[in-house]
Write an enzyme that holds these catalytic residues in place. Structure first.
Site, short mmCIF file in Angstrom:
data_model
loop_
_atom_site.label_atom_id
_atom_site.label_comp_id
_atom_site.label_asym_id
_atom_site.label_seq_id
_atom_site.Cartn_x
_atom_site.Cartn_y
_atom_site.Cartn_z
N LYS A 112 -0.75 0.69 18.67
CA LYS A 112 0.17 -0.46 18.68
C LYS A 112 0.35 -0.99 17.25
O LYS A 112 1.46 -1.35 16.84
CB LYS A 112 -0.35 -1.56 19.60
N PHE A 149 8.85 0.59 26.71
CA PHE A 149 7.55 0.34 27.35
C PHE A 149 6.68 1.59 27.38
O PHE A 149 5.46 1.49 27.41
CB PHE A 149 7.74 -0.08 28.82
N SER A 169 0.83 -5.56 21.89
CA SER A 169 -0.30 -6.14 22.63
C SER A 169 -1.12 -7.04 21.73
O SER A 169 -1.20 -6.82 20.51
CB SER A 169 -1.17 -4.99 23.15
N GLY A 227 -16.35 -2.84 23.63
CA GLY A 227 -15.03 -3.09 23.06
C GLY A 227 -14.36 -4.38 23.50
O GLY A 227 -13.29 -4.72 22.98
N THR A 239 -3.98 -6.87 21.48
CA THR A 239 -5.07 -6.05 20.98
C THR A 239 -5.00 -5.90 19.45
O THR A 239 -6.01 -5.67 18.80
CB THR A 239 -5.07 -4.66 21.66
N TYR A 251 -6.13 3.26 21.31
CA TYR A 251 -4.95 2.69 21.98
C TYR A 251 -4.41 1.51 21.17
O TYR A 251 -3.23 1.42 20.85
CB TYR A 251 -5.30 2.23 23.41
#
Ligand code: UFG
Length: 341
Positions: free
Chosen positions: A155, A82, A126, A298, A128, A151
């Site tokens: 990922k 995590f 995610s 965003g 995302t 960010y």
């Protein structure tokens, strides 16, 4: 008991996952440098499970420290990773921090795992990675878009790193879990979200506003092409999300290596920001003063998950809904108020 190293195990999703690991008969070993979490999460886990979890205050970028943990707990059954920075806005302002911490730490972790012959990893990814998908709900095979922040891009890169490694290591098993919007808290109110400073996520901002710590919630835009003009997200109860990690570990056992499989974790249902606020008020009977502000840079318009793959393959689905999550988030917030006196 099978030991599972949980990096970021004192964090919001990590702490709930440790509780579910204990319930399923695993022994979590927490590695967390507490940069964005607090020691009291471990006390909360202990209150729920009746057992104080093993914890190490170590940065995952500290290879020597990670080595020691793996050596001390050999044989390590698997890892749930995590630990990562996760503030979208901060990642735009300080991308190097994100590339260093999120990508660098995974590379180190994988190297340490290889040295110790640890072949199972569950990775926190995610939604995302999908950017703004063209078709909803979004399936795991939807093309990855340009993630809208550094960010998000970390990922994408971390997922690719695991995919590449599964091609190189015939024994590796990796499960990549793409979270939608995790909210809520453990129903016991012993663990929950502990945002630092002003929350950037919706639900902690809502609970702090309801508690009077914030004057008013600003809803970021009401002119989106959605039914009520506010963004739509798939809000998933953190306890449901936590359970999925344990099921992923169990599922891996039945699969042949090498393995690198992606799963969406959401409810399969979208709710607007206004629906979240209204549901919170309805469930908890407290007002949440709010006003409409400009759009946030965003933000995708809408996104919710197609969860058929998780259901059919992992055998996982949500048992809790938005009302449960907002009730538990408020119970947790009230507990924090009491603790603060
Ligand atoms: N929102 C408000 N007011 C607030 C805070 C949030 O209106 O004070 C809105 C946002 O604009 C968005 C929705 O509430 O429309 C949800 O926002 P969150 O910040 O809670 O969650 P996001 O969907 O933006 O973020 C989540 C994860 C990130 C991930 C991102 C990808 O938290 O890790 O999805 O889209 F990168």
């Amino acid at each position: 008991m099978k030991k599972v190293i949980v990096t970021g195990g004192a964090g919001f999703i990590g702490s709930h996952t440790c509780v579910e690991l204990v319930a399923a008969g695993y022994e979590p070993v927490i590695v967390d440098d507490l940069r964005n979490s607090e020691e009291r999460a471990l006390e909360g886990i202990a209150k729920i499970t009746g057992r104080v979890p093993l914890g190490y205050r170590i940065d995952c970028n500290d290879e020597g420290g990670m080595e020691r943990v793996f050596a001390e707990h050999a044989p390590v059954h698997g890892v749930i990773h995590f630990a990562a920075d996760k503030a979208v806005g901060e990642s735009v302002a300080d991308p190097l921090k994100y590339y260093h911490n999120n990508i660098g730490s995974l590379a180190i972790l994988l190297r340490v795992m290889a040295r110790h012959g640890v072949k199972r990893i569950v990775f926190s990814s995610s939604c995302t990675v999908y950017g703004q998908p063209e078709k909803m709900p979004v399936t795991e095979t939807s093309p990855d878009r340009n993630a809208s922040s550094p960010y998000g891009y970390t990922k994408v890169v971390c997922e690719q790193m695991l995919r590449d490694l599964s091609h190189a290591d015939p024994l590796l098993k990796a499960v990549l879990l793409r979270y939608f919007n995790p909210i809520g808290a453990h129903p016991s109110a012993h663990i929950g979200e502990l945002p630092r400073g002003v929350p950037t996520n919706l639900v902690p901002y809502v609970t702090q506003t309801a508690a009077g710590q914030r004057e008013v919630l600003t809803i970021n835009g009401n002119d989106y092409p959605t039914p009520d003009g506010t963004n739509v997200r798939d809000y998933i109860h953190v306890v449901d999300l936590a359970r999925a990690h344990v099921m992923a570990l169990d599922w891996m056992e039945k699969q042949a290596a090498p393995l690198c499989e992606v799963f969406n974790l959401g409810t399969g249902k979208g709710n607007s920001v206004l629906e979240v606020v209204k549901t919170f008020v309805e469930v908890n009977g407290v007002p949440v003063p709010h006003r409409f502000g400009p759009r946030r840079a965003g933000d995708v318009v809408s996104i919710w998950a197609d969860v058929r793959k998780s259901r059919d393959e992992l055998g996982w689905s949500c048992k809790l809904d938005l009302k449960d999550a907002l009730r538990d988030a408020w119970r947790w917030q009230k507990g924090l108020e009491r603790a603060a006196g």
